[in-house]
Design an enzyme around this catalytic site. Structure first.
Site, PDB file in Angstrom:
ATOM      1  N   ASP A 119      15.054   7.918  -4.871  1.00 15.14           N
ATOM      2  CA  ASP A 119      14.267   7.300  -3.798  1.00 15.14           C
ATOM      3  C   ASP A 119      14.810   5.929  -3.410  1.00 15.14           C
ATOM      4  O   ASP A 119      14.043   5.012  -3.108  1.00 15.14           O
ATOM      5  CB  ASP A 119      12.790   7.185  -4.210  1.00 15.14           C
ATOM      6  CG  ASP A 119      11.862   7.106  -3.003  1.00 15.14           C
ATOM      7  OD1 ASP A 119      12.294   7.460  -1.885  1.00 15.14           O
ATOM      8  OD2 ASP A 119      10.700   6.687  -3.172  1.00 15.14           O
ATOM      9  N   PHE A 125      -1.148   6.754  -2.458  1.00 14.06           N
ATOM     10  CA  PHE A 125      -2.115   6.970  -3.527  1.00 14.06           C
ATOM     11  C   PHE A 125      -2.996   5.764  -3.819  1.00 14.06           C
ATOM     12  O   PHE A 125      -3.977   5.875  -4.547  1.00 14.06           O
ATOM     13  CB  PHE A 125      -1.402   7.354  -4.846  1.00 14.06           C
ATOM     14  CG  PHE A 125      -0.411   8.456  -4.700  1.00 14.06           C
ATOM     15  CD1 PHE A 125      -0.637   9.515  -3.837  1.00 14.06           C
ATOM     16  CD2 PHE A 125       0.757   8.438  -5.427  1.00 14.06           C
ATOM     17  CE1 PHE A 125       0.287  10.538  -3.703  1.00 14.06           C
ATOM     18  CE2 PHE A 125       1.691   9.454  -5.308  1.00 14.06           C
ATOM     19  CZ  PHE A 125       1.455  10.506  -4.442  1.00 14.06           C
ATOM     20  N   GLY A 126      -2.607   4.569  -3.325  1.00 13.94           N
ATOM     21  CA  GLY A 126      -3.392   3.399  -3.693  1.00 13.94           C
ATOM     22  C   GLY A 126      -2.792   2.097  -3.231  1.00 13.94           C
ATOM     23  O   GLY A 126      -2.279   1.994  -2.118  1.00 13.94           O
ATOM     24  N   LYS A 151      16.001   3.122  -1.175  1.00 12.24           N
ATOM     25  CA  LYS A 151      15.815   2.673   0.207  1.00 12.24           C
ATOM     26  C   LYS A 151      15.425   1.204   0.139  1.00 12.24           C
ATOM     27  O   LYS A 151      14.959   0.721  -0.915  1.00 12.24           O
ATOM     28  CB  LYS A 151      14.732   3.479   0.926  1.00 12.24           C
ATOM     29  CG  LYS A 151      13.366   3.495   0.237  1.00 12.24           C
ATOM     30  CD  LYS A 151      12.393   4.392   0.988  1.00 12.24           C
ATOM     31  CE  LYS A 151      11.045   4.478   0.264  1.00 12.24           C
ATOM     32  NZ  LYS A 151      10.092   5.358   0.987  1.00 12.24           N
ATOM     33  N   ASP A 176       9.251   1.483  -8.030  1.00 13.71           N
ATOM     34  CA  ASP A 176       8.720   2.800  -7.643  1.00 13.71           C
ATOM     35  C   ASP A 176       9.578   3.940  -8.178  1.00 13.71           C
ATOM     36  O   ASP A 176      10.462   4.461  -7.493  1.00 13.71           O
ATOM     37  CB  ASP A 176       8.555   2.910  -6.128  1.00 13.71           C
ATOM     38  CG  ASP A 176       7.636   4.078  -5.753  1.00 13.71           C
ATOM     39  OD1 ASP A 176       7.368   4.936  -6.624  1.00 13.71           O
ATOM     40  OD2 ASP A 176       7.172   4.127  -4.592  1.00 13.71           O
ATOM     41  N   GLU A 205      12.930  -0.393   1.118  1.00 15.04           N
ATOM     42  CA  GLU A 205      11.515  -0.628   0.789  1.00 15.04           C
ATOM     43  C   GLU A 205      11.244  -0.559  -0.706  1.00 15.04           C
ATOM     44  O   GLU A 205      10.207  -1.055  -1.163  1.00 15.04           O
ATOM     45  CB  GLU A 205      10.630   0.406   1.514  1.00 15.04           C
ATOM     46  CG  GLU A 205      10.626   0.274   3.025  1.00 15.04           C
ATOM     47  CD  GLU A 205      11.731   1.069   3.701  1.00 15.04           C
ATOM     48  OE1 GLU A 205      11.591   1.392   4.890  1.00 15.04           O
ATOM     49  OE2 GLU A 205      12.759   1.369   3.035  1.00 15.04           O
ATOM     50  N   ASN A 206      12.143   0.058  -1.480  1.00 14.90           N
ATOM     51  CA  ASN A 206      11.946   0.175  -2.926  1.00 14.90           C
ATOM     52  C   ASN A 206      12.780  -0.828  -3.722  1.00 14.90           C
ATOM     53  O   ASN A 206      12.956  -0.678  -4.933  1.00 14.90           O
ATOM     54  CB  ASN A 206      12.253   1.593  -3.403  1.00 14.90           C
ATOM     55  CG  ASN A 206      11.127   2.555  -3.087  1.00 14.90           C
ATOM     56  OD1 ASN A 206      10.012   2.130  -2.767  1.00 14.90           O
ATOM     57  ND2 ASN A 206      11.392   3.839  -3.157  1.00 14.90           N
ATOM     58  N   THR A 256       0.842  -1.193   0.000  1.00 19.55           N
ATOM     59  CA  THR A 256       0.000   0.000   0.000  1.00 19.55           C
ATOM     60  C   THR A 256       0.875   1.241   0.000  1.00 19.55           C
ATOM     61  O   THR A 256       2.044   1.200   0.380  1.00 19.55           O
ATOM     62  CB  THR A 256      -0.919   0.037   1.245  1.00 19.55           C
ATOM     63  OG1 THR A 256      -0.105   0.134   2.426  1.00 19.55           O
ATOM     64  CG2 THR A 256      -1.781  -1.213   1.323  1.00 19.55           C
ATOM     65  N   GLY A 257       0.283   2.349  -0.428  1.00 18.08           N
ATOM     66  CA  GLY A 257       1.004   3.607  -0.448  1.00 18.08           C
ATOM     67  C   GLY A 257       0.044   4.767  -0.285  1.00 18.08           C
ATOM     68  O   GLY A 257      -1.151   4.576  -0.032  1.00 18.08           O
TER      69      GLY A 257
END
Length: 352
Positions: A165, A53-54, A167, A183, A169-170, A50-51
């Site tokens: 970006d 925007f969606g 990290k 992402d 998580e990406n 999840t993020g």
């Protein structure tokens, strides 16, 4: 030293793991799915992430049975947060690039409320989860994944693209344990500098925080932060408050745990120079300074890009549609579309 990838042995192991016969697009980075015009062309399954925007869902392309990841973005949320240009840039950049360590885009479409990006499904799950479970990585493991990031940034920068970006998580892991960057919402094509404040506090370069204008060197700074976090288990400038994190970044003092090797400390220090005239990756030799650093001694860079090295992390999975390496989001509700768009607002998304 890394072990070379035994393709026959690895293929047998993958076949033994595989109980599902769901088709995969993992090796087809430029495949176009047809039809790919509507969410009705897919069987949408569980949420993978999840993020703001969606959502990202597992999805099966009905006509071909191909396993995909369907990124669903609320248009109203994108408009509210003024991210329309970032979303357009993400689509344009992903259509432009093709590299072994980047999650490829297979198609896009939209309806009145939502933008959809159809991406490769990367079965190994989030790199962050593997790091969290391990606590910290050995330097050999960290070196393996850092090498893949180095080559990815070298490729992107050759196209005048900054990522902005990086990290854990990406990053995702594919079925063979290689990393894939995902992402590209903050990625941008630049001539020299840009001034947008974006990124994750722990990974921001000083020039972003100071709003001096920034360019490709911010990615090399973020690489230094990532290498430190992989080896230590936490980032070098962590603070509970973002403003505290920014102060630590600007202060520039780094404390190294005792298990860091001398070469690791030296490379991280050279990537985390606030002075751009000293930061590795931004000097006359560019990325070669990083690739030739003693910490990477023994790396066969051609073998890295060809994925001929055996990955230190081997994800467990039962088939190409296995979702066990992703967190459970079953309690997450539907996307909240906060308002209906006007015709003029819909026109902003015509590129999709």
């Amino acid at each position: 030293m890394f072990k070379f990838f035994d393709k026959d042995k690895a293929e047998k192991e993958r076949q033994d793991k595989r109980k599902s016969q769901a088709p995969s697009l993992a090796n087809s980075s430029r495949v176009k799915l047809e039809p790919c015009n509507s969410v009705d062309d897919f069987q949408v399954d569980r949420i993978l992430g999840t993020g703001s925007f969606g959502r990202v869902n597992l999805a099966i392309h009905k006509k071909t049975g191909a396993v995909c990841a369907l990124k669903c973005l609320s248009k109203s949320q994108v408009l509210k947060t003024k991210q329309v240009m970032h979303i357009k840039a993400e689509k344009a950049i992903l259509e432009l690039i093709n590299f072994p360590f980047i999650v490829p885009l297979f198609g896009t479409f939209q309806d009145k409320d939502t933008i959809y990006l159809v991406l490769e499904y990367v079965v190994g799950g989030e790199f962050f989860t593997h790091l969290r479970n391990a606590g910290r990585f050995t330097e050999e493991t960290s070196k393996f994944y850092a090498a893949q990031i180095v080559l990815t940034f070298e490729f992107l920068h050759s196209k005048d693209i900054i990522y902005r970006d990086l990290k854990p998580e990406n990053l995702l892991l594919d079925k063979n344990g290689n990393c894939k960057i995902t992402d590209f919402g903050f990625a941008k094509i630049i001539d020299h500098r840009t001034y947008t404040l974006c990124g994750t506090p722990d990974y921001l370069a000083p020039e972003i925080i100071l709003n001096k204008g920034h360019g490709k060197p911010v990615d090399w700074w973020a690489l230094g932060v990532l290498i430190y976090e992989m080896i230590a288990g936490y980032p070098p400038f962590y603070d509970d408050d973002p403003m505290g994190t920014y102060q630590k970044i600007l202060h520039g003092k780094i404390e190294y745990p005792s298990h860091f090797s001398r070469n690791a400390r030296d490379l991280i220090r050279k990537l985390l120079y606030a002075d751009l005239t000293k930061r590795y990756g931004n000097l006359k030799a560019g990325p070669r300074d990083i690739k030739n650093h003693p910490w990477f001694s023994g790396i066969d860079w051609k073998a890295v890009v060809q994925k001929d090295l055996f990955a230190p992390i081997q994800p467990e999975f039962e088939g190409d549609d296995d979702t066990s390496n992703f967190d459970d989001y079953s309690d997450v509700g539907a996307i909240d579309h906060q308002f209906n768009l006007t015709n003029d607002e819909q026109a902003l998304f015509s590129a999709f």
